[in-house]
Motif scaffolding. Structure first.
Motif, PDB file in Angstrom:
ATOM      1  N   LYS A 296     -25.742   6.249  -1.833  1.00 20.30           N
ATOM      2  CA  LYS A 296     -25.694   7.595  -1.271  1.00 20.30           C
ATOM      3  C   LYS A 296     -26.939   8.397  -1.695  1.00 20.30           C
ATOM      4  O   LYS A 296     -27.305   8.425  -2.857  1.00 20.30           O
ATOM      5  CB  LYS A 296     -24.424   8.267  -1.789  1.00 20.30           C
ATOM      6  N   ASP A 297     -27.540   9.038  -0.685  1.00 23.13           N
ATOM      7  CA  ASP A 297     -28.672   9.926  -0.954  1.00 23.13           C
ATOM      8  C   ASP A 297     -28.294  11.269  -0.320  1.00 23.13           C
ATOM      9  O   ASP A 297     -27.227  11.412   0.253  1.00 23.13           O
ATOM     10  CB  ASP A 297     -29.940   9.323  -0.325  1.00 23.13           C
TER      11      ASP A 297
ATOM     12  N   GLU B  80     -22.249   9.553  -7.691  1.00 16.98           N
ATOM     13  CA  GLU B  80     -23.127   8.931  -6.681  1.00 16.98           C
ATOM     14  C   GLU B  80     -24.594   9.158  -7.046  1.00 16.98           C
ATOM     15  O   GLU B  80     -25.440   8.293  -6.849  1.00 16.98           O
ATOM     16  CB  GLU B  80     -22.834   9.506  -5.296  1.00 16.98           C
ATOM     17  N   GLU B  81     -24.858  10.333  -7.589  1.00 15.08           N
ATOM     18  CA  GLU B  81     -26.233  10.607  -7.991  1.00 15.08           C
ATOM     19  C   GLU B  81     -26.656   9.676  -9.126  1.00 15.08           C
ATOM     20  O   GLU B  81     -27.762   9.119  -9.130  1.00 15.08           O
ATOM     21  CB  GLU B  81     -26.379  12.068  -8.438  1.00 15.08           C
TER      22      GLU B  81
ATOM     23  N   ARG C  78     -24.423  14.406  -2.494  1.00 21.38           N
ATOM     24  CA  ARG C  78     -23.750  13.338  -3.236  1.00 21.38           C
ATOM     25  C   ARG C  78     -23.052  13.921  -4.459  1.00 21.38           C
ATOM     26  O   ARG C  78     -23.440  14.980  -4.970  1.00 21.38           O
ATOM     27  CB  ARG C  78     -24.758  12.277  -3.652  1.00 21.38           C
ATOM     28  N   SER C  79     -22.044  13.197  -4.903  1.00 19.62           N
ATOM     29  CA  SER C  79     -21.311  13.619  -6.099  1.00 19.62           C
ATOM     30  C   SER C  79     -22.139  13.244  -7.331  1.00 19.62           C
ATOM     31  O   SER C  79     -23.066  12.438  -7.238  1.00 19.62           O
ATOM     32  CB  SER C  79     -19.970  12.899  -6.145  1.00 19.62           C
TER      33      SER C  79
END
Ligand code: AMP
Length: 543
Positions: A342-343, A350-351, A346-347
């Protein structure tokens, strides 16, 4: 069979003609030795290159002759990049950071017929000259009379009409050569063909790789004497991207100034350069507008995750990690994000995953194939099992130039053994664990010095770190960390051990920390771990 496509030669001549006709007004900019900025257009570049091609022919350079350059990143060096291959000579870039003795060996081994030298590097050449026999010496950027017997580049150009009628080289002919900057033994030469450079240029320019377009302004910080500045100059000329070159001025202040003035969009270089730039930006908060930069390509040695995060979180600048080698022209893998990482929005988790991904070396670029071999054959792509990375592709060397002793690096079934120890994930993402000789084997278990170094460089007090194996009576080898503290900071060995203990198994933690003033560098600006191994080879761990 009839009805097939044309047999069109894949040569640098096609890039040159395109640059000359499609992008006449595009600019090439560079910083000269005296720090002033110089600029001209692709059209000016093309005329000067054609003049130089004619001059080289007049000087008696024949097809296959090696013509050396000893210079920084600037317009005349770019002219040599094309003039020499256009007349079917071989552009041989000499690494100006090597010792005179090593340069003498390389010039003799390559049998260079001519050398083109920056005026500022004449003192170095004076030390090489007694060791070699090069008939023609041409001085670039002369501000005073050139030494007896040498030629002034500008006078050479002025005396030559542009060569307009050059026949195309054969695509399999050598166009360029570069010697490896090996830390053990003599350097070995790698010959790039017209075809291999052309295909590498296409590969490098893809979105999956450096994503270079006509709208870009590109600064290769990596020197033009190191694997053709990673091939960036060729891509820029093929696509009409503006080039903004730093000349000899690789200090953070000069680089940042160039980025700001020329609105640079893409740049690339080794991590040590960016560690310096980051410290400079941190020391001058809010002073520079770097919003034009959309990608910084960093490779040549492992990029600490902390560096990637610092540039992105503090300055909105995106680092992509690349892996490659002199033998690979150089690009092998690139850390562009796959769609399942994910980019954008993002949470936090995810980051974190996104940054972890970008600290890996990425996936092979199109036309490069990879596999890794352990003691029991090819290793599974499970992200766990370590093996030596092997590669093949159209821009990967099939042998070293006149060096039969390097034959063991090439397998019988056509792969090149990189000497890098990796893990490969199911999606082909690789993580470089170590150079095979830097990997630490403690009590039969492998420890990645690269992983420890990258983690240490994430500690707020540490500017640089390198981890090397040291002989140990019980465990065979144990890690020793050599660290350089940032000015005005403090850290003790036990604090650093505790810092690492949250990220690694206990047996990975270095047994010793040595606080030193600077990590020695190789001629390519990487950490020279062979020197540290030597320095600590008789190290006695405290009982
Ligand atoms: P050179 O031929 O001098 O460019 O050196 C190539 C070597 O640099 C590779 O074999 C790797 O050991 C190392 N290297 C290049 N890029 C990376 C990277 N992104 N991460 C870790 N090591 C790298």
């Amino acid at each position: 069979m009839n009805g097939l496509m044309m047999d069109y030669p894949l040569t640098l001549a096609t890039i040159f003609r395109r640059a000359e006709t499609l992008y006449r007004t595009r600019e090439i900019v560079w910083r000269a030795a005296d720090s002033s900025l110089h600029r001209y257009t692709f059209a000016d570049f093309a005329v000067r290159t054609r003049r130089f091609a004619r001059a080289l022919l007049d000087l008696g350079i024949k097809p296959g002759d090696r013509v050396a350059t000893l210079g920084w990143n600037h317009g005349a060096h770019l002219e040599a990049y094309f003039a020499i291959p256009l007349i079917r000579g071989v552009l041989h870039t000499l690494n100006l950071r090597l010792s005179p003795d090593e340069l003498g060996y390389i010039v003799n081994h390559a049998e260079d017929r001519a050398v083109i030298i920056d005026e500022s590097l004449l003192p170095l050449w004076e030390k090489v000259r007694p060791l070699v026999n090069v008939p023609t010496v041409i001085v670039v950027g002369a501000t005073k009379p050139v030494p007896p017997g040498a030629l002034d580049y500008e006078a050479v150009l002025a005396g030559a009409a542009p060569a307009m009628d050059l026949p195309d080289p054969d695509e399999q002919e050598a166009a360029a050569m570069c010697y490896t900057t090996g830390t053990t033994g003599r350097s070995k030469g790698v010959l790039y063909s017209h075809r291999s450079i052309l295909l590498h240029t296409l590969g490098l320019s893809l979105g999956a790789c450096m994503d270079i377009t006509e709208r870009d302004v590109v600064t290769p910080v990596v020197p033009m004497f190191h694997v053709n500045a990673w091939g960036m100059p060729f891509s820029c000329l093929m696509l009409g991207a503006k080039l903004a070159m730093p000349g000899p001025h690789l200090d953070p202040a000069s680089l940042v100034d160039l980025f700001v003035r020329e609105r640079v969009t893409i740049t690339g270089g080794v991590p040590t350069i960016w560690l310096g730039v980051l410290q400079y930006l941190d020391a001058n908060p809010g002073k520079f507008d770097l919003s034009s930069i959309r990608a910084m390509y960093v490779g040549g040695s492992a990029v600490p995750q902390s560096l990637i995060e610092a540039f992105e979180k503090r300055y909105g600048l995106r680092i992509y990690q690349a892996w490659g080698m002199t033998e690979m022209s150089p690009v092998g893998t690139m850390g562009k994000l796959p769609p399942y990482i994910k980019d954008g929005s993002r949470s936090p988790s995810e980051e974190a995953e996104m940054f972890r991904y970008r600290a890996k070396q990425g996936r092979p670029v199109p036309l490069v194939e990879i596999r890794a071999r352990g003691d029991d054959g090819l290793v599974p792509w499970d992200g766990q099992t370590m093996g030596e990375l092997e590669v093949r592709g159209p821009w990967i060397a099939s042998s070293y130039y006149n060096r039969p002793d390097g034959a063991d690096r090439f397998t019988a079934d056509g792969w090149f053994k990189t000497g890098d120890i990796v893990t490969i994930e199911a999606d082909a993402t690789i993580t470089i664990q170590d150079r095979s000789k830097d990997l630490i084997k403690s009590g039969g278990e492998w420890i990645s010095s690269v992983a420890l170094e990258c983690a240490l460089m994430g500690h707020p007090a540490i500017a640089e770190a390198a981890v090397v194996p040291v002989m140990h009576p019980k465990w065979a080898e144990r890690p020793l960390a050599a660290v350089v503290l940032k000015p005005g900071t403090k850290a003790t060995a036990s604090e650093l051990r505790d810092f690492l203990a949250t990220q690694f198994p206990k047996f990975w933690l270095p047994d010793a920390f040595e606080f030193i003033d600077a990590i020695p560098r190789t001629s390519a600006g990487k950490f020279k771990k062979s020197e540290l191994r030597e320095r600590y080879k008789d190290y006695q761990f405290a009982q």
